[in-house]
Enzyme design. Structure first.
Site, PDB file in Angstrom:
ATOM      1  N   THR A  93       1.855  -2.329  -3.121  1.00 46.64           N
ATOM      2  CA  THR A  93       1.025  -1.132  -3.315  1.00 46.64           C
ATOM      3  C   THR A  93      -0.326  -1.426  -2.683  1.00 46.64           C
ATOM      4  OG1 THR A  93       2.103  -0.682  -5.430  1.00 46.64           O
ATOM      5  CG2 THR A  93       0.005   0.417  -5.012  1.00 46.64           C
ATOM      6  N   LYS A 168       2.879   7.154  -3.935  1.00 41.41           N
ATOM      7  CA  LYS A 168       2.771   6.175  -5.029  1.00 41.41           C
ATOM      8  C   LYS A 168       1.477   6.382  -5.829  1.00 41.41           C
ATOM      9  CE  LYS A 168       2.782   2.161  -7.239  1.00 41.41           C
ATOM     10  NZ  LYS A 168       3.704   1.678  -8.215  1.00 41.41           N
ATOM     11  N   LYS A 243      -5.785  -0.908 -10.838  1.00 42.04           N
ATOM     12  CA  LYS A 243      -5.735  -1.147  -9.378  1.00 42.04           C
ATOM     13  C   LYS A 243      -5.269   0.137  -8.664  1.00 42.04           C
ATOM     14  CE  LYS A 243      -2.814  -3.125  -5.842  1.00 42.04           C
ATOM     15  NZ  LYS A 243      -1.682  -3.914  -5.410  1.00 42.04           N
TER      16      LYS A 243
HETATM   17  P1  NAD Z   1       2.329 -11.188  -8.172  1.00 41.80           P
HETATM   18  O1  NAD Z   1       0.920 -11.623  -8.150  1.00 41.80           O
HETATM   19  O2  NAD Z   1       3.211 -11.603  -9.289  1.00 41.80           O
HETATM   20  O3  NAD Z   1       3.059 -11.631  -6.801  1.00 41.80           O
HETATM   21  C1  NAD Z   1       2.444 -11.685  -5.551  1.00 41.80           C
HETATM   22  C2  NAD Z   1       2.960 -12.941  -4.834  1.00 41.80           C
HETATM   23  O4  NAD Z   1       2.413 -12.965  -3.520  1.00 41.80           O
HETATM   24  C3  NAD Z   1       2.531 -14.252  -5.520  1.00 41.80           C
HETATM   25  O5  NAD Z   1       3.673 -15.055  -5.768  1.00 41.80           O
HETATM   26  C4  NAD Z   1       1.579 -14.897  -4.509  1.00 41.80           C
HETATM   27  O6  NAD Z   1       1.643 -16.307  -4.514  1.00 41.80           O
HETATM   28  C5  NAD Z   1       2.114 -14.320  -3.213  1.00 41.80           C
HETATM   29  N1  NAD Z   1       1.161 -14.329  -2.111  1.00 41.80           N
HETATM   30  C6  NAD Z   1      -0.145 -13.985  -2.113  1.00 41.80           C
HETATM   31  N2  NAD Z   1      -0.669 -14.079  -0.872  1.00 41.80           N
HETATM   32  C7  NAD Z   1       0.340 -14.496  -0.063  1.00 41.80           C
HETATM   33  C8  NAD Z   1       0.446 -14.759   1.329  1.00 41.80           C
HETATM   34  N3  NAD Z   1      -0.593 -14.619   2.151  1.00 41.80           N
HETATM   35  N4  NAD Z   1       1.642 -15.163   1.812  1.00 41.80           N
HETATM   36  C9  NAD Z   1       2.713 -15.317   0.990  1.00 41.80           C
HETATM   37  N5  NAD Z   1       2.682 -15.078  -0.334  1.00 41.80           N
HETATM   38  C10 NAD Z   1       1.501 -14.683  -0.845  1.00 41.80           C
HETATM   39  O7  NAD Z   1       2.288  -9.585  -8.047  1.00 41.80           O
HETATM   40  P2  NAD Z   1       3.472  -8.550  -8.392  1.00 41.80           P
HETATM   41  O8  NAD Z   1       3.330  -8.086  -9.798  1.00 41.80           O
HETATM   42  O9  NAD Z   1       4.760  -9.102  -7.906  1.00 41.80           O
HETATM   43  O10 NAD Z   1       3.021  -7.327  -7.454  1.00 41.80           O
HETATM   44  C11 NAD Z   1       3.260  -7.317  -6.062  1.00 41.80           C
HETATM   45  C12 NAD Z   1       2.943  -5.921  -5.529  1.00 41.80           C
HETATM   46  O11 NAD Z   1       3.766  -4.967  -6.189  1.00 41.80           O
HETATM   47  C13 NAD Z   1       1.493  -5.480  -5.764  1.00 41.80           C
HETATM   48  O12 NAD Z   1       1.046  -4.791  -4.628  1.00 41.80           O
HETATM   49  C14 NAD Z   1       1.604  -4.580  -6.989  1.00 41.80           C
HETATM   50  O13 NAD Z   1       0.584  -3.605  -7.042  1.00 41.80           O
HETATM   51  C15 NAD Z   1       2.968  -3.933  -6.761  1.00 41.80           C
HETATM   52  N6  NAD Z   1       3.635  -3.447  -7.981  1.00 41.80           N
HETATM   53  C16 NAD Z   1       3.683  -4.210  -9.097  1.00 41.80           C
HETATM   54  C17 NAD Z   1       4.337  -3.735 -10.237  1.00 41.80           C
HETATM   55  C18 NAD Z   1       4.422  -4.572 -11.495  1.00 41.80           C
HETATM   56  O14 NAD Z   1       4.825  -4.020 -12.534  1.00 41.80           O
HETATM   57  N7  NAD Z   1       4.110  -5.865 -11.455  1.00 41.80           N
HETATM   58  C19 NAD Z   1       4.937  -2.463 -10.212  1.00 41.80           C
HETATM   59  C20 NAD Z   1       4.895  -1.707  -9.034  1.00 41.80           C
HETATM   60  C21 NAD Z   1       4.241  -2.218  -7.917  1.00 41.80           C
END
Ligand code: NAD
Length: 290
Positions: A93, A168, A243
């Site tokens: 997102t 979204k 966010k």
């Molecule tokens: P998270 O922080 O658990 O996962 C993100 C991952 O990206 C981490 O493992 C981190 O180490 C990795 N990362 C960061 N920078 C990096 C890079 N340069 N190269 C490789 N890996 C890297 O976050 P999440 O909850 O999995 O969310 C991910 C996305 O999904 C976000 O944009 C969030 O807004 C969206 N989202 C989350 C949810 C939810 O319920 N958690 C729901 C819908 C959408």
């Protein structure tokens, strides 16, 4: 298919595992060693750089924290390392403007790219029941669909580049407003002497009915099982809702859209998060109202 997956956190971990279950070869990269080790346990092949993971793949899927990180990952690592014919799918997102910028940069490098953010949280990511809203060309959508299938219950084409992100944030702004309204209505009903279950029985079949009430009721013990029944743990964290609301306000500003209720919802969740509730489910706002 051979798929590179970048970002195997709370969401990406389960999504990549579902691609493996569907028979794809998944080449994983994450900055976190723990996330990478967990992805190996789920059948992915772990790589120590995104560039290596992208070698020879048919598709690249990213699930990263924000627009700056997505921009850097594509410009520094994916472009050039991914084969010319690979389809690029960013499922994070991020803000609409960055999504359009990255998509234009991909196009300039000869790649087809879609923004494909999701509705549904960690449980839906693990269960393969996410809804994907996809922005990109018809051709990009057609090519992205078979990749998204194994992770989804619905895949919808929202229009051109950035329209997935637009859908979204509009959806989540509506959800935040609706949830705050639901919390206020239940709290006021209680203060007026109405039993919450009785109010639910009436409103859930009346014109106030909405998803926040009948699928995700913020009142413990009322409606189907929801985070309210688990002390507001799990579900969708207030910090993540905040966010999305900030992204929505940014987009509203650039589009000249009037979002009075969206602004109010962002201010409410900002205050709620600052009071130490960022990690609690966003329906916990009900507890604030007494
Ligand atoms: P998270 O922080 O658990 O996962 C993100 C991952 O990206 C981490 O493992 C981190 O180490 C990795 N990362 C960061 N920078 C990096 C890079 N340069 N190269 C490789 N890996 C890297 O976050 P999440 O909850 O999995 O969310 C991910 C996305 O999904 C976000 O944009 C969030 O807004 C969206 N989202 C989350 C949810 C939810 O319920 N958690 C729901 C819908 C959408």
């Amino acid at each position: 298919m051979k798929i590179a997956f970048i970002g195997l956190g709370n969401m990406g971990g389960g999504m990549a595992a579902n691609l493996v279950k569907a028979g794809h070869e998944v080449r994983a990269f994450d900055l976190s060693e723990d996330a990478l080790a967990a992805s190996s346990d789920n059948g992915c092949v772990a790589f120590t750089s995104a560039r290596e993971a992208c070698d020879g793949v048919d598709a690249i899927v990213s699930m990263l924290p924000n627009g700056e990180i997505v921009k850097a990952a594509y410009s520094n690592d994916v472009f050039g390392a991914a084969p010319a014919g690979a389809i690029l799918l960013d499922c994070s997102t991020i803000d609409v403007a960055s999504a359009r910028e990255i998509s234009a940069a991909a196009k300039a490098r000869g790649y087809e790219m879609v923004d494909a953010p999701v509705s549904g949280g960690i449980a839906a990511a693990n269960g393969g029941t996410l809804t994907f809203m996809v922005g990109g060309t018809e051709e990009g959508f057609k090519r992205a669909e078979p990749v998204l299938e194994a992770m989804s219950k619905a895949v919808i084409h929202a229009g051109g580049a950035g329209n997935g992100q637009a859908a979204k944030i509009c959806n989540n702004m509506l959800l935040a407003i609706q949830m705050i309204g639901t919390c206020e209505a239940f709290s006021m009903a209680q203060k007026l002497g109405l039993d919450p279950q009785t109010f639910y029985d009436i409103s859930s079949v009346s014109s106030g009915q909405c998803w926040s009430m009948t699928s995700y009721c913020p009142v413990p013990g009322v409606g189907p099982q929801s985070p309210a029944d688990n002390d507001y743990e799990g579900g969708f964290a207030t910090a993540l809702m905040l966010k999305d609301l900030r992204l929505a306000l940014e987009a509203a500003d650039s589009a000249g859209a009037d979002v009075v209720m969206g602004e109010k919802a962002a201010a409410i969740y900002e205050k709620f998060a600052e009071a130490g509730n960022g990690g609690r489910d966003f329906s916990a706002y009900f507890t604030e109202l007494g």
